[in-house]
Design a protein around this motif. Structure first.
Motif, PDB file in Angstrom:
ATOM      1  N   GLU A  24     -33.341  94.613  -9.513  1.00 32.11           N
ATOM      2  CA  GLU A  24     -33.563  95.615 -10.549  1.00 32.11           C
ATOM      3  C   GLU A  24     -32.499  96.705 -10.519  1.00 32.11           C
ATOM      4  O   GLU A  24     -31.894  97.032 -11.522  1.00 32.11           O
ATOM      5  CB  GLU A  24     -34.954  96.247 -10.380  1.00 32.11           C
ATOM      6  N   TRP A 238     -39.342 104.667  -9.747  1.00 29.01           N
ATOM      7  CA  TRP A 238     -38.958 103.632 -10.711  1.00 29.01           C
ATOM      8  C   TRP A 238     -40.010 103.541 -11.811  1.00 29.01           C
ATOM      9  O   TRP A 238     -41.203 103.612 -11.555  1.00 29.01           O
ATOM     10  CB  TRP A 238     -38.816 102.283 -10.006  1.00 29.01           C
ATOM     11  N   ASP A 240     -40.765 101.067 -15.353  1.00 29.10           N
ATOM     12  CA  ASP A 240     -40.346  99.925 -16.160  1.00 29.10           C
ATOM     13  C   ASP A 240     -39.625 100.412 -17.416  1.00 29.10           C
ATOM     14  O   ASP A 240     -40.035 101.389 -18.044  1.00 29.10           O
ATOM     15  CB  ASP A 240     -41.563  99.084 -16.552  1.00 29.10           C
ATOM     16  N   TYR A 241     -38.552  99.706 -17.784  1.00 31.24           N
ATOM     17  CA  TYR A 241     -37.686 100.169 -18.881  1.00 31.24           C
ATOM     18  C   TYR A 241     -38.458 100.465 -20.158  1.00 31.24           C
ATOM     19  O   TYR A 241     -38.247 101.486 -20.813  1.00 31.24           O
ATOM     20  CB  TYR A 241     -36.608  99.116 -19.145  1.00 31.24           C
ATOM     21  N   ARG A 242     -39.381  99.603 -20.512  1.00 31.39           N
ATOM     22  CA  ARG A 242     -40.089  99.762 -21.778  1.00 31.39           C
ATOM     23  C   ARG A 242     -41.130 100.877 -21.726  1.00 31.39           C
ATOM     24  O   ARG A 242     -41.719 101.228 -22.752  1.00 31.39           O
ATOM     25  CB  ARG A 242     -40.726  98.440 -22.208  1.00 31.39           C
TER      26      ARG A 242
END
Length: 358
Positions: A24, A238, A240-242
């Motif tokens: 990631e 961190w 998640d991108y979305r």
């Protein structure tokens, strides 16, 4: 970029193998993980070249970032087929590793090898794409290239992920968001110092800071937060991108980058495009690159690079205005005019212009 290419060329053929499976955060690779990626990369090339040689007749090949080895491996085969290479360099590995992040000593054998390899790749490509005009000028000077060999295509934003959001929740504390890799370009120490300065100001409204990310400077930044006992800072390693769009929607103010010098003045990070698309009040450093797309305004505050006091002043002023219902409405109305979504259409047009000159 890929969506833009498909729009320009419906019959686009893609030859792709990924060495990054299950990885990631590429900035935090250890020696073992780097070796695995390198071995995967070497193993991918025979299959990639075989797939390329089976493609229909063509006159251009676009190689995406990072692509240094891809360009060099592809070059003789592209020449054999009479095709020119357009390399989306995006950024220089030498500039990033040696100059910006200082992970390798300038003048060392590896630094010279990296520069020479990238120099060869810039000669193999007919067109080199960078993310801003300022960055293109820098790379042209760094590798002694004619500026005409470069093209500019902004990073842009996925329009289906980052969309204009409603006004943030009213009341206190004012929520301030930063997310990104902990690398020198982002200027995390400047942000933490600004938070300390804000804590010492009696006129400052209550603020809650959320800092999301990991990377090279994480230990030092987390140590600063702990040392100054900043209770109003929430750390998240961190997201998640979305889910980033949701975090932006929950914030009253979003932060860009603040490094004192170097690459930060030449690039526009993806987070800036995402924040602009969401129409959230933005505070980021003033530099030639950022002026290519925005100017200071009611919803956009540009501060001096590397200056925590100027950042603190901007945040206090903006937070005070957001606490005033009437001024808050003005700021969010201004955001609709001052901010824009740089989506696929813009990227496609810039890419088409760059390819036309090839």
């Amino acid at each position: 970029m890929l969506e833009a290419l498909r729009s320009l060329e419906p019959d686009l053929v893609i030859c792709h193998r990924s060495p990054w499976n299950e990885i990631e955060d590429k900035s935090m690779l250890g020696p073992g993980a780097r070796l695995i990626v390198f071995l995967r990369l070497l193993a991918a090339y025979p299959a990639l070249l075989l797939a390329y040689l089976r493609t229909p007749q063509h006159n251009r090949v676009v190689v995406p970032y990072p692509g240094i080895l891809d360009v060099l491996v592809l070059y003789p085969f592209a020449r054999l087929r009479g095709a020119r290479i357009c390399w989306d360099m995006f950024l220089s590995a030498y500039d990033t590793i040696v100059i910006d992040r200082q992970m390798i000593r300038k003048g060392s054998l590896f630094a010279k090898l990296l520069y020479s390899t990238e120099w060869l790749a810039t000669r193999a490509a007919a067109t080199i794409l960078l993310d801003t005009c300022e960055h293109a000028r820098y790379i042209a000077a760094l590798y002694r290239l004619p500026l005409s060999r470069t093209g500019t295509v902004w990073v842009g934003v996925e329009g289906d992920v980052f969309t204009p959001v409603s006004n943030p929740p009213a009341g206190m504390p004012v929520k301030v968001l930063f997310y990104g890799q902990f690398i020198p370009l982002h200027g995390l120490p400047v942000i933490v110092e600004a938070i300390c300065e804000i804590a010492s100001r009696s006129e400052a409204p209550a603020m809650e800071f959320t800092i999301i990310g990991t990377g090279q400077e994480q230990p030092a930044v987390d140590a600063m937060i702990k040392l100054h006992q900043l209770k109003n800072v929430k750390r998240i390693p961190w997201v998640d991108y979305r889910l980033l769009a949701q975090k932006i929607a929950e914030a009253s103010i979003c932060l860009g980058v603040f490094a004192a010098k170097g690459k930060a003045a030449r690039v526009i990070p993806n987070k800036v495009f995402q924040i602009l698309a969401a129409r959230r009040p933005l505070v980021t450093m003033d530099c030639p690159a950022i002026r290519e797309i925005i100017a200071p305004g009611r919803s956009i505050r540009l501060v001096r690079p590397g200056d925590p006091f100027d950042l603190a002043n901007a945040l206090i002023t903006l937070a005070q205005e957001l606490c005033d219902p009437a001024k808050s409405v003005e700021i969010h109305k201004a955001a609709q005019k001052e901010m824009t979504t740089v989506g696929m259409t813009v990227v496609r047009d810039q890419l088409a212009s760059a390819l036309e000159t090839q």
